[in-house]
Design an enzyme around this catalytic site. Structure first.
Site, mmCIF file in Angstrom:
data_model
loop_
_atom_site.group_PDB
_atom_site.id
_atom_site.type_symbol
_atom_site.label_atom_id
_atom_site.label_comp_id
_atom_site.label_asym_id
_atom_site.label_seq_id
_atom_site.Cartn_x
_atom_site.Cartn_y
_atom_site.Cartn_z
ATOM 1 N N LYS A 107 0.819 -1.224 0.000
ATOM 2 C CA LYS A 107 0.000 0.000 0.000
ATOM 3 C C LYS A 107 0.843 1.260 0.000
ATOM 4 C CE LYS A 107 0.516 -1.536 4.443
ATOM 5 N NZ LYS A 107 0.397 -2.745 5.206
ATOM 6 N N LYS A 207 -3.739 3.550 2.638
ATOM 7 C CA LYS A 207 -4.879 2.741 2.190
ATOM 8 C C LYS A 207 -6.026 3.637 1.725
ATOM 9 C CE LYS A 207 -3.486 -0.956 5.354
ATOM 10 N NZ LYS A 207 -3.577 -1.411 6.746
HETATM 11 N N1 HSE Z 1 0.040 -2.693 10.363
HETATM 12 C C1 HSE Z 1 -1.125 -2.923 9.562
HETATM 13 C C2 HSE Z 1 -2.317 -2.923 10.481
HETATM 14 C C3 HSE Z 1 -0.975 -4.213 8.829
HETATM 15 O O1 HSE Z 1 -2.142 -2.812 11.719
HETATM 16 O O2 HSE Z 1 -3.435 -2.998 10.037
HETATM 17 C C4 HSE Z 1 -1.867 -4.393 7.636
HETATM 18 O O3 HSE Z 1 -1.668 -3.458 6.640
#
Ligand code: HSE
Length: 439
Positions: A107, A207
């Site tokens: 992402k 995202k």
């Molecule tokens: N570090 C991210 C989370 C992992 O806590 O959602 C998934 O992208």
């Protein structure tokens, strides 16, 4: 590509790489049965070829040389799961220029360099699959690109960082402070390699950039996303929010408004009666409101080897199916669905965003303090909905909590600058934006 099989190679044998390999190996029969073709895992490249990942691989599959995947003429799809920007970007471009389709969970790379990568893919006539890049196992990319294609998207709200959601849930359930909850999230392996990505809203903003591009047909615009992390929220704020009937969540929000598209990530108070307020722990959820379908909600695991591997394998199969029937690039990549030559859509400035607000003032417990604070709020058109003050502190400060009706961000920031300069206010005021459709 052969008629009855598609050959894939993975770069990056970490958590998601292992989950993907595991699914490709253990579900090979299911995949063949459902699709009519086989997905053959040919090579996996990683710098570490000795650590046991709990996946049984045929001898010779592992290599330390990424070129053995990128430049192998027999590999149809390169699966980039190494993460980071460099050299993942260069590897991806080389694979695309070699005529290979690419699947990625990266992402950060797509949000910041994706416009260039998608243009490369268009020139080469190949596809980039990126279902795994947002909300792990939840097929939210497919929802926006296909399932809801008939809709004008009114709003998307996501809990798309499991680590922050775990931290807020722990602070709420166990009344612990942020630092303790973060330590536990790291111990359990939820956080990104650099936990700042999780707790400063960067991962959610990556995202959201992808979701907004699909929802509104805009180029990937990471630099335009407003980001605010969760580190200033205390267990006390979460308790006050609960008293007022709200949960605190790190929400990634994109909305279409008359003044432009909003893109923002920040701690948000969500009314207890909203389904999304009940999404706890490491779970993710994305709420999408379309003009035809109305409200929809998608829930599931946003991280982890198998949920994210599930999304990677779904992309491999989609690409495989498209190739088998000679129809690659059937569904546009990014930016979504845009008419060539269409004017750029306006992105709304954070200053112009409107919402309800929660304020926690640290004020000396003296007569007249509240009226001075409310006077300044009034001067900026900020109207008070409710006030909580508990306890007394002779000579010290107490938290005074105010919930304000719908106000403009610019006015709130100006009012707080004045309030924080008052001699009766001992600390910088904490504020949380509140989403409440009743307003
Ligand atoms: N570090 C991210 C989370 C992992 O806590 O959602 C998934 O992208």
């Amino acid at each position: 590509m052969k008629k009855n099989s598609v050959s894939v190679g993975i770069i990056g044998f970490g958590t998601v790489g292992s989950g993907t390999a595991h699914i490709l190996i253990t579900s090979a029969d299911v995949i063949r049965e459902r699709t009519g073709f086989a997905v053959e895992l040919k090579r996996i490249a990683d710098l570490d070829v000795t650590r046991d990942r709990g996946v049984k691989l045929p001898a010779g599959m592992l290599t330390t040389d990424p070129a053995a995947v990128i430049d192998d003429p027999d590999i149809d799809i390169v699966i980039e799961l190494m993460g980071g920007i460099h050299p993942a970007k260069e590897f991806m471009i080389r694979a695309i220029r070699n005529g290979k389709h690419v699947v990625t969970a990266n992402k950060a790379l797509l949000a910041t360099e994706g416009n260039e990568l998608f243009a490369e893919a268009e020139r080469a006539g190949v596809e980039i699959g990126f279902e795994a890049s947002v909300a792990g196992g939840i097929p939210i990319i497919k929802v926006l690109r296909e399932g809801l294609i008939a809709n004008r998207i009114i709003a998307v709200y996501g809990i798309i960082n499991g680590t922050s959601n775990y931290i807020f849930t722990k602070m709420s359930d166990e009344k612990v402070e942020f630092s303790e909850a973060l330590k536990e999230a790291q111990r359990l392996g939820y956080a990104e390699a650099d936990p700042a990505f999780d707790i400063e809203g960067i991962d959610s903003a990556h995202k959201l950039t992808i979701l907004a591009s699909l929802a509104y047909g805009i180029p990937l615009s990471y630099n335009e996303v407003y980001k605010e992390g969760i580190t200033r929220i205390t267990a006390q704020d979460i308790a006050f929010a609960a008293e007022l009937g709200y949960k605190v969540k790190l929400l990634a929000i994109t909305k279409a408004t008359n003044e432009g598209i909003e893109m923002r990530v920040h701690p948000t108070m969500v009314p207890n009666e909203y389904l999304i307020s009940k999404v706890d722990g490491v779970f993710n959820a994305v709420y999408v409101q379309g003009d035809a379908v109305g409200a929809t909600l998608y829930y599931g695991r946003g991280a982890g080897d198998m949920p994210t591997g599930s999304a990677v394998v779904a992309d491999i199969i989609d690409i495989g199916r498209n190739v088998m029937c000679g129809s690659t690039r059937r569904i546009p990549g990014i930016p979504g669905f845009v008419k060539p030559g269409a004017a750029a859509k306006k992105i709304k400035k954070m200053d112009d965003v409107e919402s309800m607000y929660y304020f926690r003032f640290s004020a000396f417990d003296e007569p007249g303090v509240l009226s001075r604070i409310s006077g300044i709020l009034g001067n900026y058109n900020i109207s008070i909905a409710s006030v909580i003050q508990k306890g007394r502190s002779i000579g010290g400060s107490v938290p005074v909590v105010v919930l304000a009706h719908r106000s403009r961000e610019k006015d709130v920031l100006s009012a707080l600058r004045e309030i924080d300069a008052l001699p009766v206010v001992s600390e910088k005021t904490l504020f949380i934006r509140v989403e409440d459709s009743k307003e």
